[in-house]
Enzyme design. Structure first.
Site, PDB file in Angstrom:
ATOM      1  CD  GLU A   1      -1.274  -6.919   4.367  1.00  0.00           C
ATOM      2  OE1 GLU A   1      -1.505  -5.750   4.712  1.00  0.00           O
ATOM      3  OE2 GLU A   1      -0.746  -7.214   3.269  1.00  0.00           O
TER       4      GLU A   1
ATOM      5  CB  CYS B   1      -0.970  -0.037   1.189  1.00  0.00           C
ATOM      6  SG  CYS B   1      -2.296   1.176   1.092  1.00  0.00           S
TER       7      CYS B   1
ATOM      8  CG  HIS C   1      -3.732  -3.802   2.741  1.00  0.00           C
ATOM      9  ND1 HIS C   1      -2.790  -3.436   3.677  1.00  0.00           N
ATOM     10  CD2 HIS C   1      -4.250  -2.648   2.262  1.00  0.00           C
ATOM     11  CE1 HIS C   1      -2.751  -2.110   3.772  1.00  0.00           C
ATOM     12  NE2 HIS C   1      -3.623  -1.612   2.919  1.00  0.00           N
TER      13      HIS C   1
END
Length: 551
Positions: free
Chosen positions: A523, A395, A521
């Site tokens: 993750e 990001c 993102h």
């Protein structure tokens, strides 16, 4: 019939209620039950999206963007929720909805707006019954929509906190309204070990339970957190002074692999006990797959060392999903992860300190907001470009990688994001067009899951093994295409865009080892048995880089 499990915490915050909640859910899943979760956060924010990570930890992003409509004609978009939902998703293997994060802000806003609408006409609007009724309605609304066998509700904070009292009162009423076997109360409390006397002390937990009992709530199960397993003496004391059967006092010690906790609970027969007191059939648990996952993390053959520069490194919970995604990818590669948190503010005062990064196999540049510490973050990206160390920017970290490239490769001195320097001569990062007129800060970013088109022959496309994916976003700013076009002539690849082709979602460099930045993102979608393709590619490159250094 839904069975409701409520999880409260005592003595202090941060004792591990979230992981305990997820682990209880997992042991129900071992028995074939459909499990879902709610997190109650007693703060007055509508959602955690405007909170500083140093104060509250990571903001978790869901795939779904939920329309919060407390009354007709009033709507807020919510996709930013508490970090515990990351734990729930990783343990339970399912996506959560933002409506499952209930905050005091949402509850009070709903009641006040309903009062203005005239819903309580002629009556005094009060904490009891109006606030507590709204809390109960929200819990039952999730049960109705999700239709789980087991709905676990974690109450944030600590028993005794003023802001949590209406929620605990609502749970007291809820337990009266439902059948006895349809609700369970689990109290997670801290049991300290005093080095001076080499003993565990149960007194803080006893007081915590007394506080809970004073609010009309008798726990069915006590989970004692501590550095070590609870001694027999402490187990007996907690049972005696909490009015809980000895078999219902559960030890929850520090463990190396957090995903092992459900198995540790199974060793103490917590799963069978939960089924017994909720009048559910006691099924034989099937945890073979989960056991294999845990072994993957415990039986690693090598070490991968990753440096993580950022501006919120004072509290590692700021990046908890990033940590877990790195662990997932490392374990999948047979490696144990070693992390080095790097506060980027000191790098601005002492740029030579950047040489610490040469000791690591990869660099992950973290998300963030605002100008503080960003020049230090840009330095780490420039170092990676110069030295060829594997790099992953997430990001804001992706944006700063592009800034570093524009400065060091394109020669655009002073290039920056207008978020950091509104007067930059080269605004290579600027607001998304739809963000220019936005004034409110809460819930107004580009949020939730969006389709991504991956560039053919890019490393990112290779990592995913497909041309289209959906990932989660949280941003206002983006890479300006005209500068990206300039960069493409000097070794930069735009590796992903949105469906319109106007928003650049990822970049990578033509280097020997992977240097990439993603605006999304990844993750948040990484799981212990299914690592994010982006993180997996990054760790694989880090291990290759390690071997090249040692050869």
């Amino acid at each position: 019939m839904v069975k409701y499990v409520f999880v409260t915490g005592g003595v202090m915050s941060g004792v591990g209620k979230g992981i305990t909640t997820a682990s209880i859910g997992k042991i129900f899943q071992f028995r074939g039950y459909n499990v879902d979760a709610i997190k109650i956060d007693p703060y007055l924010n509508v959602d955690p999206g405007t909170l500083n990570p140093i104060e509250h930890g990571e903001v978790y992003i869901t795939e779904e963007v939920w329309e919060f409509n407390p009354v007709e004609g009033f709507s807020l978009k919510i996709s930013e929720i508490d970090q515990d939902f990351g734990t729930y998703e990783r343990f339970l293997g399912k996506n959560m909805s933002p409506e499952q994060n209930i905050t005091s802000g949402q509850v009070y806003l709903s009641v006040i707006l309903k009062e203005r609408e005239g819903e309580f006409l002629g009556r005094t609007t009060q904490i009891i019954p109006h606030i507590t009724d709204e809390i109960k309605r929200r819990i039952r609304q999730v049960a109705k929509r999700k239709k789980p066998d087991i709905l676990i509700t974690e109450v944030g904070g600590t028993v005794g906190d003023i802001e949590a009292m209406p929620f605990l009162e609502a749970i007291r009423q809820f337990r009266i309204e439902e059948k006895k076997e349809d609700t369970i109360l689990v109290h997670v409390t801290y049991v300290p070990f005093l080095d001076t006397v080499q003993q565990q002390k149960s007194k803080p937990s006893q007081h915590s339970v007394r506080t809970l009992q004073g609010m009309g709530l008798q726990p069915d199960i006590i989970v004692g957190r501590g550095e070590k397993p609870l001694s027999k003496d402490v187990l007996q004391k907690l049972s005696l002074f909490s009015s809980v059967p000895l078999e219902a006092v559960i030890s929850n010690p520090d463990i190396e692999v957090v995903y092992e906790l459900p198995l540790f609970f199974e060793e103490q027969n917590l799963g069978d006990y939960l089924c017994k007191i909720s009048n559910l059939p006691i099924k034989k648990p099937n945890f073979n797959e989960w056991f294999s996952i845990v072994n993957l993390y415990k039986n690693t053959k090598e070490v991968v060392r990753i440096a993580v520069p950022g501006k919120y490194t004072q509290i590692v919970d700021s990046y908890i999903s990033i940590q877990e995604a790195l662990k997932h990818a490392s374990a999948c590669c047979g490696a144990k992860l070693e992390l080095k948190w790097v506060d980027t503010e000191p790098l601005e005062k002492d740029p030579k300190a950047i040489d610490i990064l040469k000791n690591y196999d990869g660099i992950l540049l973290t998300p963030g907001f605002g100008a503080r510490g960003t020049e230090g973050m840009i330095l780490t990206a420039e170092y990676s470009i110069k030295e060829g160390i594997p790099y992953l920017g997430i990001c804001f970290g992706c944006q700063l990688l592009f800034v570093a490239f524009c400065r060091s490769i394109l020669g655009l001195k002073g290039a920056n994001s207008i978020e950091i320097d509104p007067n930059t001569p080269y605004p290579v990062i600027d607001l998304l067009p739809e963000q220019r007129a936005v004034k409110a800060k809460g819930g107004t970013m580009r949020l939730g899951g969006h389709k991504i088109l991956l560039t053919e022959n890019s490393r990112l496309r290779e990592a995913y093994g497909k041309s289209e994916v959906v990932e989660r976003f949280r941003h206002r700013y983006h890479i300006i295409p005209k500068y990206a076009e300039m960069a493409e002539d000097t070794g930069l690849v735009v590796s992903a865009r949105d469906e319109t082709g106007k928003i650049i979602n990822a970049i990578e460099l033509n280097k020997k080892f992977l240097i990439t930045g993603v605006q999304f993102h990844p993750e948040y979608k990484s799981r212990p048995n299914n690592p994010s393709p982006v993180y997996l590619a990054f760790i694989k490159e880090a291990l290759k880089y390690q071997k090249s250094k040692n050869s």
